[in-house]
Design a protein around this motif. Structure first.
Motif, PDB file in Angstrom:
ATOM      1  N   ASN A 197       0.809  -1.221   0.000  1.00 57.88           N
ATOM      2  CA  ASN A 197       0.000   0.000   0.000  1.00 57.88           C
ATOM      3  C   ASN A 197       0.847   1.279   0.000  1.00 57.88           C
ATOM      4  O   ASN A 197       0.298   2.378   0.103  1.00 57.88           O
ATOM      5  N   VAL A 198       2.164   1.108  -0.094  1.00 54.49           N
ATOM      6  CA  VAL A 198       3.077   2.251  -0.076  1.00 54.49           C
ATOM      7  C   VAL A 198       3.909   2.275  -1.360  1.00 54.49           C
ATOM      8  O   VAL A 198       4.592   1.292  -1.684  1.00 54.49           O
ATOM      9  N   THR A 199       3.836   3.374  -2.085  1.00 55.57           N
ATOM     10  CA  THR A 199       4.679   3.586  -3.265  1.00 55.57           C
ATOM     11  C   THR A 199       5.704   4.654  -2.923  1.00 55.57           C
ATOM     12  O   THR A 199       5.325   5.745  -2.476  1.00 55.57           O
ATOM     13  N   ILE A 200       6.981   4.348  -3.104  1.00 50.23           N
ATOM     14  CA  ILE A 200       8.038   5.309  -2.789  1.00 50.23           C
ATOM     15  C   ILE A 200       8.693   5.796  -4.079  1.00 50.23           C
ATOM     16  O   ILE A 200       9.162   4.995  -4.887  1.00 50.23           O
ATOM     17  N   LEU A 201       8.696   7.101  -4.275  1.00 56.11           N
ATOM     18  CA  LEU A 201       9.365   7.740  -5.404  1.00 56.11           C
ATOM     19  C   LEU A 201      10.494   8.604  -4.850  1.00 56.11           C
ATOM     20  O   LEU A 201      10.404   9.094  -3.718  1.00 56.11           O
ATOM     21  N   ARG A 202      11.527   8.803  -5.633  1.00 57.44           N
ATOM     22  CA  ARG A 202      12.653   9.597  -5.131  1.00 57.44           C
ATOM     23  C   ARG A 202      13.213  10.534  -6.185  1.00 57.44           C
ATOM     24  O   ARG A 202      13.395  10.150  -7.346  1.00 57.44           O
ATOM     25  N   HIS A 203      13.447  11.788  -5.760  1.00 56.95           N
ATOM     26  CA  HIS A 203      14.254  12.726  -6.534  1.00 56.95           C
ATOM     27  C   HIS A 203      15.686  12.594  -6.017  1.00 56.95           C
ATOM     28  O   HIS A 203      15.910  12.698  -4.815  1.00 56.95           O
ATOM     29  N   GLU A 204      16.631  12.368  -6.881  1.00 56.42           N
ATOM     30  CA  GLU A 204      18.009  12.218  -6.423  1.00 56.42           C
ATOM     31  C   GLU A 204      18.572  13.536  -5.898  1.00 56.42           C
ATOM     32  O   GLU A 204      19.492  13.549  -5.089  1.00 56.42           O
ATOM     33  N   GLN A 205      18.029  14.652  -6.354  1.00 57.35           N
ATOM     34  CA  GLN A 205      18.386  15.965  -5.833  1.00 57.35           C
ATOM     35  C   GLN A 205      17.139  16.631  -5.270  1.00 57.35           C
ATOM     36  O   GLN A 205      16.021  16.331  -5.682  1.00 57.35           O
ATOM     37  N   ASN A 206      17.338  17.534  -4.326  1.00 52.24           N
ATOM     38  CA  ASN A 206      16.218  18.267  -3.753  1.00 52.24           C
ATOM     39  C   ASN A 206      15.677  19.258  -4.782  1.00 52.24           C
ATOM     40  O   ASN A 206      16.381  20.183  -5.193  1.00 52.24           O
ATOM     41  N   LEU A 207      14.433  19.047  -5.221  1.00 48.86           N
ATOM     42  CA  LEU A 207      13.824  19.882  -6.252  1.00 48.86           C
ATOM     43  C   LEU A 207      12.776  20.836  -5.701  1.00 48.86           C
ATOM     44  O   LEU A 207      12.290  21.705  -6.421  1.00 48.86           O
ATOM     45  N   GLY A 208      12.408  20.678  -4.441  1.00 46.76           N
ATOM     46  CA  GLY A 208      11.431  21.565  -3.834  1.00 46.76           C
ATOM     47  C   GLY A 208      10.111  20.870  -3.554  1.00 46.76           C
ATOM     48  O   GLY A 208       9.735  19.902  -4.228  1.00 46.76           O
ATOM     49  N   LYS A 209       9.402  21.375  -2.557  1.00 50.47           N
ATOM     50  CA  LYS A 209       8.146  20.755  -2.141  1.00 50.47           C
ATOM     51  C   LYS A 209       7.121  20.740  -3.260  1.00 50.47           C
ATOM     52  O   LYS A 209       6.385  19.764  -3.445  1.00 50.47           O
ATOM     53  N   GLY A 210       7.058  21.844  -4.015  1.00 52.13           N
ATOM     54  CA  GLY A 210       6.086  21.901  -5.103  1.00 52.13           C
ATOM     55  C   GLY A 210       6.307  20.811  -6.126  1.00 52.13           C
ATOM     56  O   GLY A 210       5.364  20.164  -6.579  1.00 52.13           O
ATOM     57  N   GLN A 211       7.568  20.599  -6.513  1.00 52.98           N
ATOM     58  CA  GLN A 211       7.869  19.545  -7.475  1.00 52.98           C
ATOM     59  C   GLN A 211       7.548  18.176  -6.891  1.00 52.98           C
ATOM     60  O   GLN A 211       7.075  17.284  -7.606  1.00 52.98           O
ATOM     61  N   ALA A 212       7.800  17.983  -5.597  1.00 49.71           N
ATOM     62  CA  ALA A 212       7.477  16.706  -4.958  1.00 49.71           C
ATOM     63  C   ALA A 212       5.974  16.446  -4.996  1.00 49.71           C
ATOM     64  O   ALA A 212       5.526  15.320  -5.248  1.00 49.71           O
ATOM     65  N   ILE A 213       5.178  17.491  -4.775  1.00 46.78           N
ATOM     66  CA  ILE A 213       3.719  17.342  -4.845  1.00 46.78           C
ATOM     67  C   ILE A 213       3.289  16.996  -6.267  1.00 46.78           C
ATOM     68  O   ILE A 213       2.438  16.118  -6.479  1.00 46.78           O
ATOM     69  N   LEU A 214       3.885  17.655  -7.259  1.00 48.88           N
ATOM     70  CA  LEU A 214       3.540  17.376  -8.652  1.00 48.88           C
ATOM     71  C   LEU A 214       3.951  15.959  -9.055  1.00 48.88           C
ATOM     72  O   LEU A 214       3.221  15.281  -9.784  1.00 48.88           O
ATOM     73  N   THR A 215       5.094  15.504  -8.571  1.00 41.41           N
ATOM     74  CA  THR A 215       5.524  14.124  -8.843  1.00 41.41           C
ATOM     75  C   THR A 215       4.514  13.145  -8.255  1.00 41.41           C
ATOM     76  O   THR A 215       4.146  12.156  -8.900  1.00 41.41           O
ATOM     77  N   GLY A 216       4.053  13.430  -7.044  1.00 38.41           N
ATOM     78  CA  GLY A 216       3.032  12.585  -6.429  1.00 38.41           C
ATOM     79  C   GLY A 216       1.720  12.637  -7.175  1.00 38.41           C
ATOM     80  O   GLY A 216       1.037  11.619  -7.339  1.00 38.41           O
ATOM     81  N   ALA A 217       1.358  13.830  -7.661  1.00 39.98           N
ATOM     82  CA  ALA A 217       0.113  13.988  -8.414  1.00 39.98           C
ATOM     83  C   ALA A 217       0.138  13.174  -9.703  1.00 39.98           C
ATOM     84  O   ALA A 217      -0.859  12.526 -10.081  1.00 39.98           O
ATOM     85  N   LYS A 218       1.272  13.204 -10.396  1.00 40.47           N
ATOM     86  CA  LYS A 218       1.403  12.429 -11.638  1.00 40.47           C
ATOM     87  C   LYS A 218       1.252  10.947 -11.375  1.00 40.47           C
ATOM     88  O   LYS A 218       0.598  10.227 -12.148  1.00 40.47           O
ATOM     89  N   LYS A 219       1.851  10.474 -10.286  1.00 35.29           N
ATOM     90  CA  LYS A 219       1.741   9.055  -9.951  1.00 35.29           C
ATOM     91  C   LYS A 219       0.313   8.711  -9.548  1.00 35.29           C
ATOM     92  O   LYS A 219      -0.208   7.648  -9.932  1.00 35.29           O
ATOM     93  N   ALA A 220      -0.336   9.585  -8.803  1.00 35.37           N
ATOM     94  CA  ALA A 220      -1.724   9.345  -8.406  1.00 35.37           C
ATOM     95  C   ALA A 220      -2.625   9.218  -9.632  1.00 35.37           C
ATOM     96  O   ALA A 220      -3.480   8.319  -9.710  1.00 35.37           O
ATOM     97  N   LYS A 221      -2.435  10.105 -10.596  1.00 35.05           N
ATOM     98  CA  LYS A 221      -3.218  10.046 -11.828  1.00 35.05           C
ATOM     99  C   LYS A 221      -2.926   8.754 -12.587  1.00 35.05           C
ATOM    100  O   LYS A 221      -3.852   8.097 -13.098  1.00 35.05           O
ATOM    101  N   GLU A 222      -1.650   8.384 -12.657  1.00 32.77           N
ATOM    102  CA  GLU A 222      -1.252   7.154 -13.340  1.00 32.77           C
ATOM    103  C   GLU A 222      -1.914   5.931 -12.710  1.00 32.77           C
ATOM    104  O   GLU A 222      -2.283   4.976 -13.405  1.00 32.77           O
ATOM    105  N   LEU A 223      -2.096   5.982 -11.383  1.00 33.48           N
ATOM    106  CA  LEU A 223      -2.720   4.864 -10.663  1.00 33.48           C
ATOM    107  C   LEU A 223      -4.246   4.906 -10.720  1.00 33.48           C
ATOM    108  O   LEU A 223      -4.908   4.021 -10.181  1.00 33.48           O
TER     109      LEU A 223
END
Length: 234
Positions: free
Chosen positions: A53-79
């Motif tokens: 029930n846990v999906t872990i995604l990683r940015h190798e560099q710190n890109l900012g909270k906004g980008q992290a939210i967008l990365t999560g949003a893209k994965k949520a849509k994909e799922l």
């Protein structure tokens, strides 16, 4: 409206002492979760046990909270999810409060803000002042009278991916509200309880100087864009 399908997105950066408890709390309330490790020094994957029930995604560099939210949003849509709830990884937000956000959904493309109850212990005065300052600007630029523009506990539709968002750090959370309201006129608030640790325990990556300047400059930019929109130029 049919019951919305919602997943939780946790953007996190260097929260090794709290992230495990945050994810455990979410799982104990029967939600699936996407963790976006935004370049943490210690990989989040090494701190969490494997769980379907846990999906872990990683940015190798710190890109900012906004980008992290967008990365999560893209994965949520994909799922296949229509909505996701963003929760911080520092333990301030409580999974028991997620249902309050979900219960507020009554239409498509709706953002629901978890307005924090600040009448609790350990809330810094600067947090209260900062919230009032940014509430003023969000209300001015969007037309929506907001109660807590700085809360990180929010329910988003995955349609925020279609907005022309330019910012990727803490200023993202202001820009997404204004531009979403310009397009959909659909934001609501609900009061939520939260936990504020003592000053000795508190961990924050918000830079009171640089991040406040960046957000203030964004407010000014959005204000001038709004003027141009009203004039039919922008």
């Amino acid at each position: 409206m049919s019951q919305p399908n919602v997943i939780i997105v946790v953007p996190t950066y260097n929260n090794p002492k709290t992230i495990s408890k945050v994810i455990e709390d979410i799982l104990n309330h029967n939600y699936k979760v996407i963790v976006v490790d935004d370049g943490s020094d210690t990989k989040v994957s090494s701190l969490l046990e494997e769980n379907e029930n846990v999906t872990i995604l990683r940015h190798e560099q710190n890109l900012g909270k906004g980008q992290a939210i967008l990365t999560g949003a893209k994965k949520a849509k994909e799922l296949g999810y229509n909505y996701f709830v963003s929760m911080d990884g520092d333990g301030q937000h409580l999974a028991s409060e997620i249902k309050k956000l979900i219960e507020c959904i009554n239409s498509e493309n709706q953002i629901v803000m978890g307005a924090r109850n600040f009448e609790i212990e350990n809330v810094p005065t600067k947090s209260k002042v900062g919230r009032a300052f940014h509430n003023f600007w969000i209300s001015l630029n969007s037309g929506y009278k907001i109660n807590d523009s700085l809360t990180g506990f929010r329910l988003y539709p995955v349609s925020i991916l279609d907005l022309n968002i330019k910012t990727r750090r803490f200023n993202f959370e202001a820009e997404v509200l204004v531009k979403h309201y310009w397009k959909h006129k659909n934001i609501s608030d609900t009061i939520i309880e939260c936990y504020y640790p003592s000053p000795e325990e508190r961990v924050s990556h918000f830079d009171n100087y640089n991040d406040t300047i960046n957000i203030t400059l964004l407010h000014l930019k959005l204000f001038f864009q709004k003027i141009l929109l009203l004039k039919g130029i922008f």
